[in-house]
Motif scaffolding. Structure first.
Motif, PDB file in Angstrom:
ATOM      1  N   ASP A 171       0.868  -1.182   0.000  1.00  0.00           N
ATOM      2  CA  ASP A 171       0.000   0.000   0.000  1.00  0.00           C
ATOM      3  C   ASP A 171       0.900   1.226   0.000  1.00  0.00           C
ATOM      4  OD1 ASP A 171      -2.071   1.795   0.273  1.00  0.00           O
ATOM      5  OD2 ASP A 171      -2.226   1.542   2.449  1.00  0.00           O
ATOM      6  N   ASN A 172       0.780   2.083  -0.999  1.00  0.00           N
ATOM      7  CA  ASN A 172       1.674   3.241  -1.107  1.00  0.00           C
ATOM      8  C   ASN A 172       0.921   4.545  -1.183  1.00  0.00           C
ATOM      9  OD1 ASN A 172       0.947   3.613  -4.009  1.00  0.00           O
ATOM     10  ND2 ASN A 172       1.920   1.624  -4.156  1.00  0.00           N
ATOM     11  N   LEU A 173      -0.334   4.544  -0.773  1.00  0.00           N
ATOM     12  CA  LEU A 173      -1.173   5.728  -0.918  1.00  0.00           C
ATOM     13  C   LEU A 173      -0.637   6.923  -0.147  1.00  0.00           C
ATOM     14  CD1 LEU A 173      -3.765   6.405  -2.418  1.00  0.00           C
ATOM     15  CD2 LEU A 173      -5.049   5.879  -0.336  1.00  0.00           C
ATOM     16  N   SER A 195       0.237  -8.251  -3.434  1.00  0.00           N
ATOM     17  CA  SER A 195      -0.053  -6.819  -3.358  1.00  0.00           C
ATOM     18  C   SER A 195      -1.101  -6.570  -2.287  1.00  0.00           C
ATOM     19  CB  SER A 195      -0.544  -6.288  -4.704  1.00  0.00           C
ATOM     20  OG  SER A 195      -1.821  -6.809  -5.023  1.00  0.00           O
ATOM     21  N   CYS A 243      -3.843  -3.447  -0.731  1.00  0.00           N
ATOM     22  CA  CYS A 243      -4.580  -2.187  -0.776  1.00  0.00           C
ATOM     23  C   CYS A 243      -4.350  -1.453  -2.095  1.00  0.00           C
ATOM     24  CB  CYS A 243      -4.223  -1.335   0.437  1.00  0.00           C
ATOM     25  SG  CYS A 243      -5.444  -0.044   0.791  1.00  0.00           S
ATOM     26  N   SER A 244      -3.688  -0.301  -2.090  1.00  0.00           N
ATOM     27  CA  SER A 244      -3.485   0.421  -3.342  1.00  0.00           C
ATOM     28  C   SER A 244      -2.566  -0.337  -4.289  1.00  0.00           C
ATOM     29  CB  SER A 244      -2.938   1.821  -3.076  1.00  0.00           C
ATOM     30  OG  SER A 244      -1.686   1.769  -2.429  1.00  0.00           O
ATOM     31  N   HIS A 266      -9.391   1.210   3.486  1.00  0.00           N
ATOM     32  CA  HIS A 266      -9.450   1.697   2.116  1.00  0.00           C
ATOM     33  C   HIS A 266     -10.629   2.648   1.881  1.00  0.00           C
ATOM     34  CE1 HIS A 266     -12.066  -1.864   2.124  1.00  0.00           C
ATOM     35  NE2 HIS A 266     -12.733  -1.277   1.155  1.00  0.00           N
ATOM     36  N   GLN A 272      -7.254  -6.326  -0.560  1.00  0.00           N
ATOM     37  CA  GLN A 272      -7.687  -4.947  -0.349  1.00  0.00           C
ATOM     38  C   GLN A 272      -7.466  -4.550   1.108  1.00  0.00           C
ATOM     39  OE1 GLN A 272      -9.125  -2.442  -2.699  1.00  0.00           O
ATOM     40  NE2 GLN A 272      -8.162  -1.519  -0.913  1.00  0.00           N
ATOM     41  N   HIS A 286      -5.623  -5.403   5.096  1.00  0.00           N
ATOM     42  CA  HIS A 286      -4.230  -5.324   5.537  1.00  0.00           C
ATOM     43  C   HIS A 286      -3.829  -6.456   6.487  1.00  0.00           C
ATOM     44  CE1 HIS A 286      -3.183  -1.261   3.976  1.00  0.00           C
ATOM     45  NE2 HIS A 286      -4.488  -1.119   4.009  1.00  0.00           N
TER      46      HIS A 286
END
Length: 243
Positions: free
Chosen positions: A51-53, A85, A87-88, A160, A203, A205
């Motif tokens: 996640d890199n948001l 992968s 989340c984002s 999210h 999606q 964590h």
């Protein structure tokens, strides 16, 4: 691996005679070539897209998305490379495949589970329903018992504000690309997807439970929390060590 994407893009625009669509294809091909070379040189067989948001220099942008798209193509062609992968990271993979992502309305954003940092203390966990006969179900079955219909339930932090659209049209698109939905939240959101090589994308964590396993995640049944932490560890272990 540092890649001068601006230089590659400028060269692509030059060769494409300013045709932006063609230039983007040329840029993607060059990025893919650079990444494949790096993977081979470093003998890499695991790739994690986190996640890199909110992660500063790794925040999503057009170049970052091109790198994600290149990775998706490389992994799709080479099943010996495992991909995870979160989340984002999942959303970036779906964007690369032109799968629709929906953004929650302002009212929906007020839901507590969509506001907190997943590694924050006292985060309310979201129940995840796992589809029977999936790779994910096989992993979690080490610590969970299925219900009468073969479904498994676990709990992960969820923060999210976007998710893969769960419409029939979008589900058909996912299936045509070799993906299958293997996890849902109680409110019907898609929370886990597998590709045709059994790579799993989340999606929610699961990693937050591992990183903060000594903190206070809120769950009415403490025993379920312990099981969920073990499930999260088994998911990461499977990614790191499966052949």
């Amino acid at each position: 691996k540092l890649i001068n994407l601006e230089k590659i893009n400028e060269e692509s625009l030059h060769f494409a005679k300013q045709d932006t669509k063609l230039a983007q294809k040329l840029t993607l091909n060059q990025i893919k070539t650079e990444i494949e070379k790096f993977i081979k040189e470093q003998n890499i067989n695991r790739i994690f897209i986190p996640d890199n948001l909110h992660s500063g220099p790794l925040s999503p942008n057009s170049y970052y998305q091109l790198v994600t798209e290149a990775i998706v193509q490389i992994v799709d062609d080479n099943p010996s490379i495992h991909l995870l992968s979160i989340c984002s990271g999942l959303q970036g993979i779906m964007n690369a495949q032109v799968v629709e992502i929906v953004h929650f309305s302002d009212d929906e954003k007020q839901h507590k589970s969509h506001l907190n940092n997943p590694q924050q203390e006292d985060v309310t966990l979201q129940q995840i329903k796992i589809v029977p006969n999936s790779r994910l179900a096989e992993i979690v079955s080490k610590f969970l018992m299925p219900d009468e219909n073969g479904w498994f339930s676990t709990y992960f932090p969820d923060t999210h504000v976007e998710a893969v659209n769960n419409s029939l049209e979008n589900r058909i698109k996912l299936e045509s690309l070799g993906y299958k939905v293997v996890g849902f939240s109680n409110d019907g959101m898609i929370t886990a997807i597998e590709d045709r090589h059994s790579n799993i994308h989340f999606q929610s964590h699961p990693e937050a439970l591992i990183l903060k396993s000594d903190k206070n995640f809120y769950l009415e049944k403490p025993q379920e929390l312990k099981k969920s932490i073990l499930v999260a560890i088994s998911i990461v272990h499977d990614f790191l060590y499966r052949k």
